[in-house]
Motif scaffolding. Structure first.
Motif, mmCIF file in Angstrom:
data_model
loop_
_atom_site.group_PDB
_atom_site.id
_atom_site.type_symbol
_atom_site.label_atom_id
_atom_site.label_comp_id
_atom_site.label_asym_id
_atom_site.label_seq_id
_atom_site.Cartn_x
_atom_site.Cartn_y
_atom_site.Cartn_z
ATOM 1 N N ASP A 1 -30.627 25.808 -24.573
ATOM 2 C CA ASP A 1 -31.361 26.757 -23.723
ATOM 3 C C ASP A 1 -32.307 26.030 -22.776
ATOM 4 N N LYS A 2 -32.729 24.815 -23.167
ATOM 5 C CA LYS A 2 -33.670 24.059 -22.347
ATOM 6 C C LYS A 2 -32.972 23.107 -21.383
ATOM 7 N N GLY A 3 -31.632 23.137 -21.395
ATOM 8 C CA GLY A 3 -30.888 22.243 -20.520
ATOM 9 C C GLY A 3 -30.017 21.292 -21.304
ATOM 10 N N LEU A 4 -29.468 20.303 -20.632
ATOM 11 C CA LEU A 4 -28.568 19.351 -21.265
ATOM 12 C C LEU A 4 -29.354 18.219 -21.911
ATOM 13 N N LEU A 5 -29.007 17.923 -23.163
ATOM 14 C CA LEU A 5 -29.583 16.785 -23.866
ATOM 15 C C LEU A 5 -28.567 15.657 -23.878
ATOM 16 N N LEU A 6 -29.034 14.429 -23.685
ATOM 17 C CA LEU A 6 -28.168 13.258 -23.751
ATOM 18 C C LEU A 6 -28.900 12.163 -24.511
ATOM 19 N N GLY A 7 -28.327 11.754 -25.604
ATOM 20 C CA GLY A 7 -28.973 10.710 -26.394
ATOM 21 C C GLY A 7 -28.224 10.456 -27.684
ATOM 22 N N TYR A 8 -28.972 10.119 -28.722
ATOM 23 C CA TYR A 8 -28.398 9.848 -30.032
ATOM 24 C C TYR A 8 -28.778 10.963 -31.002
ATOM 25 N N ASN A 9 -27.938 11.161 -32.005
ATOM 26 C CA ASN A 9 -28.266 12.162 -33.012
ATOM 27 C C ASN A 9 -29.449 11.697 -33.859
ATOM 28 N N GLN A 10 -30.288 12.642 -34.219
ATOM 29 C CA GLN A 10 -31.347 12.343 -35.171
ATOM 30 C C GLN A 10 -30.701 11.929 -36.492
#
Length: 417
Positions: A131-140
């Motif tokens: 809902d806040k946009g696209l996330l790009l990174g690593y999984n917690q």
């Protein structure tokens, strides 16, 4: 869930601190031996609340996303940024030592070949739309939550500086709620971006992607589930003078320095072997280097990788004969009689190891073997098979290709008695 205070006794194989309250074993991430930690515990897993006392080996993490105080959640890309080299380096080497010991293998374990920040040329990122946009990174760690990253100290600057561009590319492809995986490799001609997840893209997305890439520099290729969507410049990797165009998402060693170290160890051991087999050859990381020494038979299960390897050999001058064969070595290992024609064998299997292949090797007459592995436990199992068949393990060299993680590469040399 009440808080309790635990004394950390050691580091576990996953890089977590290990405590033993009342004879139990409890794992506490982000802690070190000799520390006292206030935690919240559920069975054998604990969450760090606060440190009551810190170990002298504790250092300040270099990444804002690391640890329980990381911005936006705890990034699962690293597990040991808080450990100084005096603790971290022996821990990495000991992973190999203990694996060999568990199988009763006596061998010289060389000092750890260390890694430095900014060397990882290949990273695997997760993209997820929220809902806040696209996330790009690593999984917690131990979670499906994606930590949106703005930096990554382990990756090469050529990837870190393009995180914004990578997010723009992912935003075009990832339109639903399902997460996608981006394998990003720095090549001589720019970044190779291989996306897995969304089943397909429409014509509108392709046009948008084209417009997006036209505004960027040094993006060599973008592919989706193995299909090339756009390829402004063919990605190229250099294996000691042999130029390879990797297939989309093809496996490559994580760092150039580790790759070269592994190749040097293999070449030094096999010497002037005239006939060499490279098993689980991939796109030719070792095969193309070995072809400067002797005739090579490269065996790999991925047909696209075999084609890339063969094309590179045919277009590189100064190499000896190389044949590339597509073959599943888990189901159809090279048999003893096939192996007997080789003077030396190099194998670098996935984490599962090469058990079936080693059973055939153990009965062969091959004089020298180089075993390369990213999993000390399956490496130790495979070496036990070979030593039972009459091979002697020389040196096992641990290589820290995966900085600040609990993973370690190792190269073992063997000679028939």
């Amino acid at each position: 869930m009440s808080a309790e205070t635990l004394q950390i006794d050691s580091l576990g194989a996953q890089g977590d601190g290990v405590a033993h309250p009342e004879g139990a074993t409890v794992f506490v991430p982000f802690t070190l031996p000799k520390e006292e930690a206030k935690v919240a515990r559920v069975k054998d897993q604990a969450t760090l609340i606060s440190l009551m006392s810190a170990a002298p080996e504790r250092i300040k993490p270099v990444c804002r996303h690391f640890g329980p105080d990381g911005d936006g959640g705890t990034c699962g890309g690293c597990s040991l940024q808080h450990a100084g080299d005096a603790l971290y380096h022996p821990f990495k080497r000991d992973l190999v030592v203990q694996a060999l010991k568990s199988k009763g293998i006596e061998a010289e374990v060389a000092p750890l070949m260390t890694a430095a920040p900014g060397e990882r040329r290949r990273v695997v990122l997760t993209a997820k739309r929220t809902d806040k946009g696209l996330l790009l990174g690593y999984n917690q760690a131990q979670s499906h939550h994606v930590v949106d990253i703005s930096e990554c100290p382990i990756a090469v600057p050529g990837i870190v500086s393009r995180l914004g561009d990578l997010k723009r590319i992912a935003a075009v492809i990832v339109t639903g709620s399902d997460a996608a995986r981006l394998t990003v490799t720095e090549t001589l001609n720019g970044l190779d971006v291989s996306i897995e997840g969304p089943k397909t893209v429409g014509s509108g997305q392709r046009r948008t992607l084209t417009d997006t890439l036209n505004s960027m520099q040094r993006i060599g290729r973008v592919s989706l589930n193995g299909e090339i969507l756009l390829e402004p410049a063919k990605p190229l990797l250099d294996f000691s003078g042999a130029r390879v165009v990797p297939s989309p998402g093809a496996f490559t060693q994580a760092t150039v320095r580790a790759e070269e170290a592994m190749a040097e160890l293999a070449i030094a051991h096999i010497g002037k072997a005239k006939r060499i087999a490279d098993l689980f050859a991939g796109i030719g990381t070792f095969s193309l280097r070995l072809a400067r020494i002797g005739q090579v038979q490269a065996v790999e299960s991925d047909g696209n990788a075999v084609q890339a390897l063969d094309h590179a050999w045919r277009n590189t001058q100064g190499l000896k004969q190389l044949t590339a064969e597509k073959r599943d070595l888990f189901r159809r290992p090279l048999m003893t009689q096939e192996l007997n024609k080789f003077d030396a064998v190099v194998f670098d299997p996935p984490r599962a190891g090469a058990e079936a292949q080693c059973q055939e090797l153990a009965r062969s007459k091959v004089k020298k073997i180089v075993a390369i592995s990213c999993n000390p436990l399956t490496l130790a199992r495979d070496l036990a098979i070979l030593t039972a068949g009459g091979y002697k393990v020389g040196t096992v060299t641990p290589i820290d290709q995966f900085l600040w993680s609990h993973h370690v590469e190792a190269v073992a040399t063997l000679t028939r008695r």
